[in-house]
Motif scaffolding. Sequence first.
Motif, short mmCIF file in Angstrom:
data_model
loop_
_atom_site.label_atom_id
_atom_site.label_comp_id
_atom_site.label_asym_id
_atom_site.label_seq_id
_atom_site.Cartn_x
_atom_site.Cartn_y
_atom_site.Cartn_z
N GLY A 259 0.63 -0.83 0.18
CA GLY A 259 0.01 0.32 -0.42
C GLY A 259 0.64 1.05 -0.05
N VAL A 260 0.56 2.33 -0.62
CA VAL A 260 1.41 3.23 -1.39
C VAL A 260 0.69 4.40 -0.53
N ALA A 261 0.69 5.57 -0.36
CA ALA A 261 0.39 6.63 0.02
C ALA A 261 0.37 7.18 -0.77
N ARG A 262 -0.60 8.10 -1.42
CA ARG A 262 0.02 8.99 -3.07
C ARG A 262 -1.86 10.54 -2.70
N ASP A 263 -0.97 11.04 -2.48
CA ASP A 263 -2.03 12.56 -2.74
C ASP A 263 -1.35 13.99 -2.63
N ALA A 264 -2.35 14.97 -2.08
CA ALA A 264 -1.51 15.96 -2.44
C ALA A 264 -0.64 16.01 -1.21
N ALA A 265 -0.83 14.82 -0.05
CA ALA A 265 0.36 15.36 1.13
C ALA A 265 1.09 14.50 1.40
N PHE A 287 -2.94 4.97 -2.31
CA PHE A 287 -4.14 5.22 -1.05
C PHE A 287 -4.14 6.55 -0.45
N SER A 288 -5.15 7.65 -0.24
CA SER A 288 -5.09 8.79 -0.08
C SER A 288 -5.41 8.57 1.56
N PRO A 289 -3.93 9.28 2.39
CA PRO A 289 -4.92 9.47 3.69
C PRO A 289 -5.88 10.53 3.80
N LEU A 290 -5.86 11.66 3.09
CA LEU A 290 -6.18 12.97 2.75
C LEU A 290 -8.55 12.33 2.75
N GLU A 291 -8.88 11.39 1.77
CA GLU A 291 -9.44 11.05 1.27
C GLU A 291 -9.95 9.61 1.56
N ASP A 292 -9.41 9.02 1.87
CA ASP A 292 -9.68 7.33 2.07
C ASP A 292 -10.26 6.70 3.29
N LEU A 315 -5.55 15.50 7.83
CA LEU A 315 -5.22 14.05 7.77
C LEU A 315 -5.84 13.90 9.31
N ALA A 316 -5.53 15.02 10.22
CA ALA A 316 -5.67 14.61 11.14
C ALA A 316 -7.09 14.10 11.42
N ALA A 317 -8.63 14.08 10.29
CA ALA A 317 -9.77 14.57 10.83
C ALA A 317 -10.27 12.64 10.17
N ASN A 318 -8.85 11.72 9.58
CA ASN A 318 -9.66 10.49 8.58
C ASN A 318 -9.34 10.53 9.95
N ALA A 319 -10.00 9.39 11.02
CA ALA A 319 -10.09 8.89 12.19
C ALA A 319 -10.27 7.28 11.69
N ASP A 320 -10.78 6.69 10.85
CA ASP A 320 -11.11 5.75 10.59
C ASP A 320 -9.77 5.28 9.98
N LEU A 321 -9.17 5.67 9.37
CA LEU A 321 -7.74 5.78 8.30
C LEU A 321 -7.44 5.11 9.03
N HIS A 322 -6.72 6.01 9.92
CA HIS A 322 -5.69 6.79 11.44
C HIS A 322 -5.97 4.78 12.02
N ASP A 323 -7.09 4.55 12.95
CA ASP A 323 -7.22 2.95 13.27
C ASP A 323 -7.28 2.10 11.88
N ASP A 324 -6.97 2.53 10.97
CA ASP A 324 -6.76 1.07 9.91
C ASP A 324 -5.91 0.61 10.07
N ILE A 325 -4.41 1.84 9.80
CA ILE A 325 -3.25 2.02 10.54
C ILE A 325 -2.19 1.64 10.99
N ARG A 326 -2.56 1.75 11.96
CA ARG A 326 -2.12 1.18 14.00
C ARG A 326 -2.60 -0.27 14.06
N ALA A 358 -3.80 16.00 16.00
CA ALA A 358 -2.77 14.43 16.55
C ALA A 358 -2.34 13.61 15.07
N MET A 359 -1.82 12.42 14.72
CA MET A 359 -1.50 12.03 13.61
C MET A 359 -1.85 10.91 13.82
N LEU A 360 -0.24 9.83 13.71
CA LEU A 360 -0.84 8.08 13.95
C LEU A 360 -1.02 7.52 15.50
#
Length: 461
Positions: A259-265, A287-292, A315-326, A358-360
Amino acid sequence: MSDFRDSRESHRETSASCPAVFIAAPASGQGKTTVTAALARMLRRRNKVVRVFKTGPDYLDPRVLSQASGRSVDPLDLWMAGETYCRRRLFEAAQEADLILVEGAMGLFDGEPSSADLAALFGLPMVIVMDVKGMAQTAAALVSGLVGFRDDIRIAGLIANACGSARHRELIEAALPESVPLLAAMPRDASLALPERHLGLVQAEEIRDDLEARFEAGAEALAGEGLAEALLGMAPVTFTAAPAEAAAPPRWLAGRTIGVARDAAFSFLYQANLDLLERMGASLRFFSPLEDPALPACDALWLPGGYPELHGARLAANADLHDDIRRAFAADLPILAECGGLLYALDTLTDQQGEIHAMLGLLPGAGAMRGRRGCQGMQTAELPEGPVRGHAHHRSQASGTPEPIGFGRRQRHPASGEAIYRARRLTATYLHLFFPDNPVAVARLFGADAVEADSIKECQA
């Protein structure tokens, strides 16, 4: 691993030829990328195939130049990538191109190896781009000094950037040495220059339409100069490469999905790195840490560099993706976090406005921007999997982090380089790695089950 040395292979060589020009300058900030992009677009408008390369480690300029030329743009660096890699890329380009443009970095003699070293090694004639605002005959004097500094390069002409008037041009042209013609003059016009921010140019994807207008205006400014005919009419340069250099590396990552993060960030991705992972058998899922809201199914993660500080709130608002990466981290998936990816992996990130996000929280620590102060330079990441060459370029700092497992080794300075952290199977560092330097180490880093240490000579990219 790659090295700045002559190739010692005795294999039969194949060759390809086409005109090629090295676009250089006496210093940074002279307008090399603006002029190179305008040249590429001018020739593209004539239905010519232009292959463009960028000297040194750079993620931003190549994407701008790719949009201008309509072709992918690769980095060429004799230390980071090695002579064999550079030779192969130029050879491949010469098989399809009407013209090759190589844009230099910094001043043409700066660094070890320098732009001039690369031009001399491959026999590329150099065209100097110089911002001539505030001078006239002095521009010619500077060119004369560049011409006489080394006897193993050839300066084929000058492009005067930010030229104020026809009379300004005449004064410069009359003072130039006979061996260096004035090939063109770009007018002093802010609408031609490429927009910048910290770390370099604004990303091409963010201002695509604006860039199109600038490319077209630059191409139009050069169209009447006879420059296209001059460049296309130059004597072809012959590039050689041994057939063995094209051999694919073993498929150590076959069956693995990364899985490769790729977006404006997160956009600091060398195409050469992506290509190598695929040649080693990996499937890439972007995948996009900003959108997905969720990670794609994968066996390893790559969080590359970019501009997370510009998108901290999203990035901080995407809590569901944070949980997946954790969860992926807790399950011991291999994770590589480079520079911006390192900041994303920390507990918090303070942006340029002082807002804390807040980050990961995969790695203890806090990231923060620090104005114009930064760190850059070529380094080798001393990883347990093996050394991998790369570079650092950032204006942030990480504090409160755990003890590093090691440090980058600077190209020439004895001081320790960037810290390298490891937590479970996360590897985090400010260094941007150039994967083709050591495919063995990279395969191990992304979880290859069995890689033989002596296989490195078989898999030069």
